[in-house]
Each structure stands twice: as C-alpha cells, then as structure tokens.
Motif scaffolding. Structure first.
Motif, short mmCIF file in Angstrom:
data_model
loop_
_atom_site.label_atom_id
_atom_site.label_comp_id
_atom_site.label_asym_id
_atom_site.label_seq_id
_atom_site.Cartn_x
_atom_site.Cartn_y
_atom_site.Cartn_z
N GLU A 15 0.90 -0.66 -0.11
CA GLU A 15 0.83 0.15 -0.29
C GLU A 15 0.58 1.25 -0.30
O GLU A 15 0.39 2.44 0.01
N PHE A 16 1.92 0.96 0.33
CA PHE A 16 3.08 1.96 0.16
C PHE A 16 3.88 2.35 -1.10
O PHE A 16 4.62 3.28 -1.38
N ARG A 17 3.48 1.80 -2.36
CA ARG A 17 3.79 1.90 -3.35
C ARG A 17 2.19 2.44 -3.76
O ARG A 17 2.83 1.60 -5.06
N ARG A 18 2.26 3.58 -3.47
CA ARG A 18 1.09 3.86 -4.85
C ARG A 18 -0.13 2.59 -5.38
O ARG A 18 -0.64 1.84 -5.05
N ASP A 19 0.02 2.48 -6.83
CA ASP A 19 -0.86 1.75 -7.82
C ASP A 19 -0.73 0.03 -7.12
O ASP A 19 -1.68 -0.67 -7.32
N ASP A 20 0.81 -0.12 -7.07
CA ASP A 20 1.04 -1.17 -6.16
C ASP A 20 0.00 -1.90 -4.96
O ASP A 20 -0.15 -3.19 -4.53
N GLY A 21 -0.65 -1.08 -3.76
CA GLY A 21 -1.84 -1.32 -3.17
C GLY A 21 -2.54 -1.62 -4.01
O GLY A 21 -3.92 -1.65 -2.74
N VAL A 22 -3.49 -2.28 -5.38
CA VAL A 22 -4.49 -1.82 -5.71
C VAL A 22 -5.59 -3.22 -4.54
O VAL A 22 -6.67 -3.17 -4.71
N GLY A 23 -4.60 -4.38 -5.08
CA GLY A 23 -4.57 -5.07 -4.46
C GLY A 23 -5.87 -5.40 -2.50
O GLY A 23 -6.59 -5.99 -2.32
N TRP A 24 -4.79 -4.52 -2.22
CA TRP A 24 -5.43 -3.86 -0.75
C TRP A 24 -6.53 -3.51 -0.70
O TRP A 24 -7.03 -3.96 0.45
N ALA A 25 -6.83 -3.13 -2.04
CA ALA A 25 -7.49 -1.67 -2.00
C ALA A 25 -9.20 -2.46 -2.09
O ALA A 25 -9.59 -2.30 -1.20
N VAL A 26 -8.96 -3.80 -3.34
CA VAL A 26 -9.94 -4.59 -3.09
C VAL A 26 -10.62 -5.21 -1.77
O VAL A 26 -11.44 -5.46 -2.31
N ASP A 32 -15.19 -4.90 3.38
CA ASP A 32 -16.49 -3.06 3.70
C ASP A 32 -18.12 -3.70 3.25
O ASP A 32 -19.14 -3.55 3.76
N ARG A 33 -17.87 -4.06 1.40
CA ARG A 33 -19.46 -4.57 0.89
C ARG A 33 -20.22 -5.64 1.73
O ARG A 33 -21.32 -5.82 2.06
N ALA A 34 -19.03 -6.43 2.42
CA ALA A 34 -19.70 -7.73 2.78
C ALA A 34 -20.28 -7.36 4.68
O ALA A 34 -21.16 -8.42 4.40
N ALA A 35 -19.08 -6.79 4.87
CA ALA A 35 -20.47 -5.79 6.30
C ALA A 35 -21.82 -5.56 6.25
O ALA A 35 -22.54 -5.20 7.03
N ARG A 36 -21.69 -4.69 4.82
CA ARG A 36 -23.16 -3.97 4.47
C ARG A 36 -24.47 -5.07 3.82
O ARG A 36 -25.22 -5.18 3.84
N ARG A 37 -23.07 -6.19 2.78
CA ARG A 37 -24.36 -7.39 2.53
C ARG A 37 -23.55 -8.38 1.62
O ARG A 37 -22.75 -8.95 1.17
N PRO A 38 -23.98 -9.28 3.21
CA PRO A 38 -23.43 -10.77 4.01
C PRO A 38 -23.18 -11.23 2.05
O PRO A 38 -24.28 -11.88 1.27
N LEU A 39 -21.87 -11.73 2.47
CA LEU A 39 -21.54 -13.09 0.93
C LEU A 39 -21.89 -14.73 2.43
O LEU A 39 -21.95 -14.19 2.95
N PRO A 40 -21.74 -15.12 0.78
CA PRO A 40 -21.97 -16.48 1.46
C PRO A 40 -20.60 -16.56 2.59
O PRO A 40 -19.97 -16.67 2.65
N PRO A 41 -20.42 -17.66 4.08
CA PRO A 41 -19.91 -18.67 4.73
C PRO A 41 -19.07 -18.85 4.60
O PRO A 41 -18.84 -19.12 3.40
#
Length: 185
Positions: A15-26, A32-41
């Motif tokens: 995350e401290f190498r700009r675009d190399d942090g995209v995997g972490w951001a996803v 965050d999305r799973a907290a609002r809209r649960p995914l399968p267990p």
C-alpha cells in the motif's frame, strides 16, 4: 481432505507503492461491502506481500482462491483488469527477468510450489490490474482507483457463482498446476 475455508480472497501488494496497493484496496473494499451485504459463509480476506510461503498458507485447502495483484506492463492502460482462471491445456509461465510485478518471486512460483507440495486451492481466479505508478507513496492513481468498485463486483459474482456449484472434487481430481493456462476474460 475437505477445504478449511470455502473461499480465500487475497490482495497482493504494498500500500506504500501507489498502484501496487490495488490488491489491498480491493480486499478492504470487499470487506466493507460484505459488512453491508453479507457474502456466503466461510470467506477469508487477506492482504499479502506476495511471499510464496505466505500465499500458500493463505490458499491451501480452500475450494476457491481469488488473488488480486497489480501488474505494470510496458504499454499499460492503467485500470485495465485481466482475469485468469484454471483451465486445462496450457501453463502459467514465469514472466522471467523482465517481469511486470514488484515482487521478487511471484504468483507463478507460489502456484508451482503449492502444486508440488499439494497445498493449493481447488480452483484459482487471478485478477491483474494494470497500474501506472509504483513509486513510494500511498494512494492509488485515479484510473486504478476507478477500477476498484467494478472489480469488487466481479469478485463478489465469482464468489456467489462458486458457492452455487455443487460438491468440490477430491484433491486428486484437481487440475494439475502444469496444465493451467492464463486466460484473459
């Protein structure tokens, strides 16, 4: 052996190498999305630096592993996303000395080692997001940041689609690692 977790979603990067942090951001967006809209267990979310031993530990004995990483090809289109999944008839090949990753040993080496050690997922999906900037600093470039929400939706669809599939094949029916082929979808 039965899978320990049904799904592992692994973001590779720094995350401290700009675009190399995209995997972490996803991964963070998916959590965050799973907290609002649960995914399968049974889903494990992880951020990794790409070390092969750690990757193998995260995906071993899972039914599905989804890996997200940045790539930096010579003629990149920042934000363009590539998807590969296990498919008989070819093989993943190392990018060699001119590799387009920021990691010393890459995903291909982890896959091969995991296959040899029989510590690999039943199914693998890899997303590579083309980046523009891997210099020191935090934050994604605008084009890569715009790709994140769509990628989160695609991964959620992969997870939901996988969970709709009936029983998992036993380990000996897995596709051998030397028969996987990268497929741009």
């Amino acid at each position: 052996m039965e899978p320990v977790a049904s799904t592992a979603v692994i973001g590779i990067g720094n995350e401290f190498r700009r675009d190399d942090g995209v995997g972490w951001a996803v991964v963070a967006s998916l959590q965050d999305r799973a907290a609002r809209r649960p995914l399968p267990p049974g889903i494990v979310f992880a951020q990794s630096d790409g070390d092969p031993g750690r990757l193998i530990g995260l995906w071993e004995d899972t039914a599905l592993a989804v890996v997200v990483d940045a790539c930096f090809p010579p003629s990149s289109q920042p934000g363009r996303t590539h998807r590969w999944s296990g498919h008989p008839g070819g093989s993943f090949r190392s990018a060699g000395p001119a590799r387009h990753s920021t990691h010393g040993l890459g995903l291909v080496e982890a896959l091969r080692l995991g296959g040899i050690l029989e510590r690999s997922p039943l199914r693998l999906v890899v997303y590579a997001v083309e980046g523009a900037d891997r210099s020191l600093g935090a934050g994604l470039t605008p084009a890569v940041a715009r790709a994140v929400p769509g990628l989160v939706r695609r991964i959620e669809a992969d997870i939901r689609g996988h969970c709709a599939v009936p029983a998992h094949p036993p380990r000996d029916e897995r596709v051998p690692r030397d028969e996987w082929v990268p497929r741009d979808e």
